[in-house]
Design an enzyme around this catalytic site. Structure first.
Site, PDB file in Angstrom:
ATOM      1  N   HIS A  13      -8.147   9.643  35.635  1.00 41.05           N
ATOM      2  CA  HIS A  13      -8.596   9.929  37.000  1.00 41.05           C
ATOM      3  C   HIS A  13     -10.086   9.610  37.149  1.00 41.05           C
ATOM      4  CE1 HIS A  13      -5.071  11.783  38.903  1.00 41.05           C
ATOM      5  NE2 HIS A  13      -4.796  12.288  37.719  1.00 41.05           N
ATOM      6  N   ASP A  73      -5.884  15.425  32.714  1.00 47.05           N
ATOM      7  CA  ASP A  73      -4.508  15.144  33.117  1.00 47.05           C
ATOM      8  C   ASP A  73      -4.278  13.670  33.408  1.00 47.05           C
ATOM      9  OD1 ASP A  73      -6.228  15.545  35.400  1.00 47.05           O
ATOM     10  OD2 ASP A  73      -4.439  15.425  36.668  1.00 47.05           O
ATOM     11  N   GLU A  74      -3.043  13.262  33.203  1.00 47.10           N
ATOM     12  CA  GLU A  74      -2.512  11.971  33.653  1.00 47.10           C
ATOM     13  C   GLU A  74      -3.327  10.751  33.231  1.00 47.10           C
ATOM     14  OE1 GLU A  74       0.010  13.142  37.610  1.00 47.10           O
ATOM     15  OE2 GLU A  74      -2.122  12.768  37.923  1.00 47.10           O
ATOM     16  N   ASP A  76     -12.815  12.238  40.970  1.00 50.51           N
ATOM     17  CA  ASP A  76     -11.477  11.660  40.838  1.00 50.51           C
ATOM     18  C   ASP A  76     -11.596  10.224  41.317  1.00 50.51           C
ATOM     19  OD1 ASP A  76      -8.509  11.224  41.003  1.00 50.51           O
ATOM     20  OD2 ASP A  76      -8.487  13.388  40.656  1.00 50.51           O
ATOM     21  N   ARG A 113     -10.600  13.680  46.924  1.00 47.65           N
ATOM     22  CA  ARG A 113      -9.696  12.971  47.832  1.00 47.65           C
ATOM     23  C   ARG A 113     -10.014  13.260  49.295  1.00 47.65           C
ATOM     24  NH1 ARG A 113      -6.733  14.532  43.348  1.00 47.65           N
ATOM     25  NH2 ARG A 113      -5.517  12.894  42.329  1.00 47.65           N
ATOM     26  N   TRP A 162      -0.528  23.011  35.085  1.00 50.59           N
ATOM     27  CA  TRP A 162      -0.161  22.637  36.454  1.00 50.59           C
ATOM     28  C   TRP A 162       1.268  22.121  36.547  1.00 50.59           C
ATOM     29  CZ3 TRP A 162       0.930  17.649  38.485  1.00 50.59           C
ATOM     30  CH2 TRP A 162       0.763  16.585  37.587  1.00 50.59           C
TER      31      TRP A 162
END
Length: 267
Positions: free
Chosen positions: A137, A191-192, A60, A31, A258
């Site tokens: 991601h 994740d996610e 990402d 990022r 996390w």
């Protein structure tokens, strides 16, 4: 002393060591990309504070930051975006652009850059742990190589776990990562993941039927387990975010929780 006085202290033994063997800082260079001088500078600060693990979040949706020889488009396209900051990028309709685009912002680390960072880290007794995100991601990776997305268009943020091409892609990348980084642990994210496209993807649905998988969480676990088996075959182990607990934890995986302590306790 500064005043020239001579002082004495009793003979003693000083016991001074960190409490925890794993002492990490996490740097999200996807990022917010910085040149190689930035992690090198941070290594000095980490050493001063007796931190010994530098976790590099190299991939990402906001940008791919590591040279992969077999897939050059990851750094000629997926490492660049038509916005300077991550906040501005989140509002862009067009997410990525070619490196030679006049509006391109971003960058990546060459393998020589990484070797320089690794050598400096080793001199300060710091291990650099690379993170390659999967299956979510991953907007930038599937945009660069749409054949590993569910519909083949590169839309969405998840790899397709139903296609063998996805596993070949990820294993080829991880082979280069493992050859470059000496760290015993390789972080694979986890994740996610949105998993939305998996619901209707014929490849994913066929995979679930063939493997006797009862949910999309189990389908993600299937991908993580296969990746773990590959990483283990290279003499390494994986770390993943606590979502890798969902659908069944891979046998040798380490969980990085996390979202709170509950994931760590469960792991």
């Amino acid at each position: 002393t500064q005043m020239g006085e001579l002082r004495t202290i009793d003979c003693c033994t000083v016991a001074d060591e960190p409490r925890f063997p794993y002492r990490r800082l996490h740097f999200d260079v996807s990022r917010h990309f910085f040149s190689k001088e930035f992690p090198i500078k941070q290594i000095d600060a980490m050493a001063l504070l007796k931190l010994n693990r530098m976790h590099l979040h190299l991939t990402d949706g906001a940008g791919w930051r590591l040279q992969i020889d077999r897939y050059p488009r990851l750094t000629s396209f997926a490492a660049w975006r038509p916005a300077k900051t991550w906040q501005e990028w989140t509002k862009c309709e067009t997410k990525y652009c070619d490196q030679n685009d006049p509006d391109a912002h971003g960058g990546f680390y060459t393998k020589d850059d990484i070797r320089e960072v690794l050598a400096y880290a080793e001199s300060r007794h710091i291990t650099v742990i690379p993170e390659i995100e999967m299956p979510g991601h991953s907007e930038e990776a599937v945009a660069a190589y749409p054949e590993v997305s569910c519909d083949g268009t590169g839309k969405g943020g998840d790899f397709c776990p139903g296609k063998e091409a996805t596993f070949q892609f990820l294993e080829n990348i991880l082979s280069e990562v493992i050859d470059l980084f000496p760290s015993h642990y390789i972080h694979i994210g986890g994740d996610e993941a949105g998993k939305g496209a998996w619901k209707t993807c014929p490849d994913c649905q066929r995979r679930m039927k063939e493997e006797g998988l009862n949910s999309l969480d189990e389908l993600q676990s299937y991908l993580i387990r296969r990746i773990e088996k590959f990483v283990n075959s290279k003499g390494r182990d994986i770390i993943g975010w606590d979502e890798i607990l969902e659908g069944g934890l891979a046998p040798n995986a380490t969980v990085m929780s996390w979202r709170g302590t509950s994931g760590g306790i469960k792991a």
